[in-house]
Design a protein around this motif. Structure first.
Motif, mmCIF file in Angstrom:
data_model
loop_
_atom_site.group_PDB
_atom_site.id
_atom_site.type_symbol
_atom_site.label_atom_id
_atom_site.label_comp_id
_atom_site.label_asym_id
_atom_site.label_seq_id
_atom_site.Cartn_x
_atom_site.Cartn_y
_atom_site.Cartn_z
ATOM 1 N N SER A 203 0.822 -1.218 0.000
ATOM 2 C CA SER A 203 0.000 0.000 0.000
ATOM 3 C C SER A 203 0.854 1.266 0.000
ATOM 4 O O SER A 203 0.579 2.216 -0.737
ATOM 5 N N THR A 204 1.916 1.286 0.817
ATOM 6 C CA THR A 204 2.744 2.505 0.835
ATOM 7 C C THR A 204 3.578 2.599 -0.443
ATOM 8 O O THR A 204 3.776 3.686 -0.982
ATOM 9 N N TYR A 205 4.022 1.421 -0.931
ATOM 10 C CA TYR A 205 4.802 1.412 -2.180
ATOM 11 C C TYR A 205 3.962 1.947 -3.337
ATOM 12 O O TYR A 205 4.381 2.827 -4.095
ATOM 13 N N GLY A 206 2.743 1.441 -3.466
ATOM 14 C CA GLY A 206 1.880 1.859 -4.575
ATOM 15 C C GLY A 206 1.409 3.304 -4.402
ATOM 16 O O GLY A 206 1.400 4.098 -5.346
ATOM 17 N N CYS A 207 1.042 3.635 -3.181
ATOM 18 C CA CYS A 207 0.506 4.971 -2.901
ATOM 19 C C CYS A 207 1.570 6.033 -3.183
ATOM 20 O O CYS A 207 1.309 7.059 -3.823
ATOM 21 N N MET A 208 2.793 5.779 -2.724
ATOM 22 C CA MET A 208 3.847 6.777 -2.909
ATOM 23 C C MET A 208 4.420 6.727 -4.336
ATOM 24 O O MET A 208 4.836 7.754 -4.877
ATOM 25 N N GLY A 209 4.392 5.528 -4.940
ATOM 26 C CA GLY A 209 4.846 5.439 -6.341
ATOM 27 C C GLY A 209 3.963 6.286 -7.240
ATOM 28 O O GLY A 209 4.429 6.903 -8.213
ATOM 29 N N ILE A 210 2.687 6.361 -6.893
ATOM 30 C CA ILE A 210 1.755 7.174 -7.677
ATOM 31 C C ILE A 210 1.783 8.631 -7.202
ATOM 32 O O ILE A 210 1.731 9.556 -8.016
ATOM 33 N N ALA A 211 1.954 8.854 -5.921
ATOM 34 C CA ALA A 211 2.102 10.237 -5.412
ATOM 35 C C ALA A 211 3.256 10.944 -6.106
ATOM 36 O O ALA A 211 3.194 12.138 -6.419
ATOM 37 N N ARG A 212 4.306 10.189 -6.355
ATOM 38 C CA ARG A 212 5.531 10.737 -6.969
ATOM 39 C C ARG A 212 5.240 11.464 -8.280
ATOM 40 O O ARG A 212 5.964 12.390 -8.663
ATOM 41 N N LYS A 213 4.182 11.049 -8.978
ATOM 42 C CA LYS A 213 3.862 11.658 -10.277
ATOM 43 C C LYS A 213 3.493 13.141 -10.143
ATOM 44 O O LYS A 213 3.548 13.887 -11.108
ATOM 45 N N GLN A 214 3.102 13.545 -8.939
ATOM 46 C CA GLN A 214 2.794 14.963 -8.722
ATOM 47 C C GLN A 214 4.086 15.790 -8.722
ATOM 48 O O GLN A 214 4.115 16.904 -9.249
ATOM 49 N N TRP A 215 5.147 15.241 -8.167
ATOM 50 C CA TRP A 215 6.448 15.935 -8.210
ATOM 51 C C TRP A 215 6.985 15.904 -9.656
ATOM 52 O O TRP A 215 7.580 16.876 -10.112
ATOM 53 N N GLN A 216 6.719 14.793 -10.336
ATOM 54 C CA GLN A 216 7.124 14.686 -11.750
ATOM 55 C C GLN A 216 6.465 15.796 -12.566
ATOM 56 O O GLN A 216 7.113 16.495 -13.346
ATOM 57 N N ALA A 217 5.160 15.980 -12.371
ATOM 58 C CA ALA A 217 4.424 17.004 -13.131
ATOM 59 C C ALA A 217 4.995 18.400 -12.874
ATOM 60 O O ALA A 217 4.987 19.251 -13.757
ATOM 61 N N LEU A 218 5.497 18.606 -11.659
ATOM 62 C CA LEU A 218 6.006 19.919 -11.277
ATOM 63 C C LEU A 218 7.507 20.062 -11.551
ATOM 64 O O LEU A 218 8.124 21.055 -11.156
#
Ligand code: MCU
Length: 416
Positions: A331-346
């Motif tokens: 859950s933390t791996y998937g949640c943060m792996g996808i959260a990371r895309k917000q930093w990618q966008a920025l």
């Protein structure tokens, strides 16, 4: 004479190290935001009431507003963050009060004493500042929640010990509405303990801004950490308080770096993982309002990747334990792996770290995360050393059976 701490009348400081700040009521976050590009306030889309369309076997799209419009600019992102903060407070965290009528602070020895008055009531609490380097500074500092954190601090960084349980208790279900936050705002206030602690962190920042000359701590270089339940607290404090410069949640698991939907999926696979239905029975970390949604997490207009998203693009380094299924290894791996895309966008991937390693017991920090990871984040973002090392990190030593791509069917815009 000293200034009366309970008065809400603005007056100049009368004692050394004691100052007063008076604030105006906060503007509604749903309509205006400072904007992301340094221009004037931006008008944000209205937030439709209701939960919107359910999202199953995937995480909510960070880049689509609750009303359906697309996030295409940095200013839109600031609006989306204001919207997501409001939605998460409404359905899960409880309401974060605006700036109190007055905050005063005094520094003596290593104790920073903080008095907060609002609605005609007042409370005081103290935090302890240790390891202040000698000299004039100003120096960075890390607020540590409670006694669970074992993070080794590099030299040059002070620590600020925050007894979060004093602000909101967390023994078990009977702690609801207990602690100094509730003495001030009433035991029936909607905020869960995580939100009450974030409020406390904001008051520490207010106090540091008032006492710079005495503490020699730089309020613009403050990190926050905590482990386990207090790691959830560190994550929510970083999310709700934009003055936090570096967020360092350690083994926060479910309710922190984990996503409710992924924990529910893990549970359906027979794993022994903490999920939303269990967590609200164990403790008072969330608002009572969340109880109505724990059996229907697919209906929530957010998940914890969007709690992390309130931090983006400020730096976040998430430490997790690969040996502990209960914390939500997938859950933390998937949640943060996808959260990371917000930093990618920025355009800010060098401000996002997720590191899941094993071999250590719960909350005993593993050396594998120290030299090249933790020190790199603290070095770069608190000690102003651009050469402190790589801070674009996403790794797990666990054999993850989780498909990141299928859980984020949306595209990542370029908002940089
Ligand atoms: C990981 O944080 C919590 C967890 O949510 C609880 O289920 C467990 O009881 O305690 C953990 C903790 O705070 O350990 C110190």
């Amino acid at each position: 004479t000293t200034s009366p701490a309970t008065s809400s009348t603005p007056q100049p400081p009368t004692t050394l190290g004691t100052s007063r700040v008076t604030t105006t009521p906060p503007t509604p976050t749903s309509t205006t935001t400072p904007g992301g590009g340094g221009g004037g306030p931006t008008t944000c889309p209205a937030i439709p009431s209701g939960l919107g369309t359910p999202v199953a076997n995937a995480l909510n799209d960070p880049f689509t507003f609750h009303g359906g419009g697309k996030v295409t600019t940095k200013a839109d992102w600031a609006c989306r963050q204001a919207e997501l903060s409001q939605l998460q407070q409404q359905y899960e965290l409880g309401t974060l009060p605006g700036k109190p009528a007055s905050v005063t602070a005094s520094f003596s020895g290593s104790a920073l004493r903080i008095t907060v008055s609002d609605n005609g009531k007042s409370i005081s609490f103290s935090v302890t500042i240790s390891n202040r380097p000698s000299g004039d500074g100003p120096f960075p500092a890390i607020i540590t929640f409670g006694s669970f954190s074992s993070l080794p601090m590099p030299s040059g960084v002070a620590t600020i010990a925050f007894n979060n349980d004093e602000i909101a208790q967390q023994q078990d279900g009977s702690s609801r509405g207990k602690g100094k936050f509730y003495d001030l705002y009433g035991s029936a206030h909607s905020a869960g303990a995580l939100t009450a602690w974030a409020w406390g962190v904001s008051r520490i920042l207010d106090a540091l801004e008032l006492t710079r000359a005495q503490t020699k701590i730089d309020p613009a270089r403050i990190g926050v950490t905590g482990c386990s339940r207090n790691g959830k607290g560190a994550m929510v404090a970083g999310a709700l308080e934009p003055r936090i410069a570096l967020t360092l949640p350690e083994e926060s698991g479910a309710g922190g770096a984990g996503c409710w939907r992924i924990a529910a999926w893990q549970k359906s696979q027979g794993q022994n993982v903490q999920d939303a239905t269990q967590i609200v029975q164990e403790n008072v970390w969330f608002s009572p309002a969340f109880n109505s949604y724990v059996n229907q997490v697919n209906n929530l207009p957010f998940d914890h990747h969007l709690l992390a998203g309130l931090i983006a693009p400020r730096p976040l380094y998430v430490m997790e334990n690969a040996d502990m299924e209960w914390l939500g290894r997938a859950s933390t791996y998937g949640c943060m792996g996808i959260a990371r895309k917000q930093w990618q966008a920025l355009g800010a991937l060098d401000r996002f770290g997720y590191s899941q390693v094993g071999g250590n017991s719960h909350c005993s920090f593993p050396t594998a995360q120290q030299g090249s990871e933790l020190n790199a984040f603290i070095g770069k973002y608190l000690l102003n050393n651009p050469n402190a090392g790589n801070t674009d990190i996403f790794r797990s030593t666990a054999n993850q059976n989780f498909n990141l791509d299928s859980w984020c069917p949306w595209t990542v815009p370029n908002l940089a």
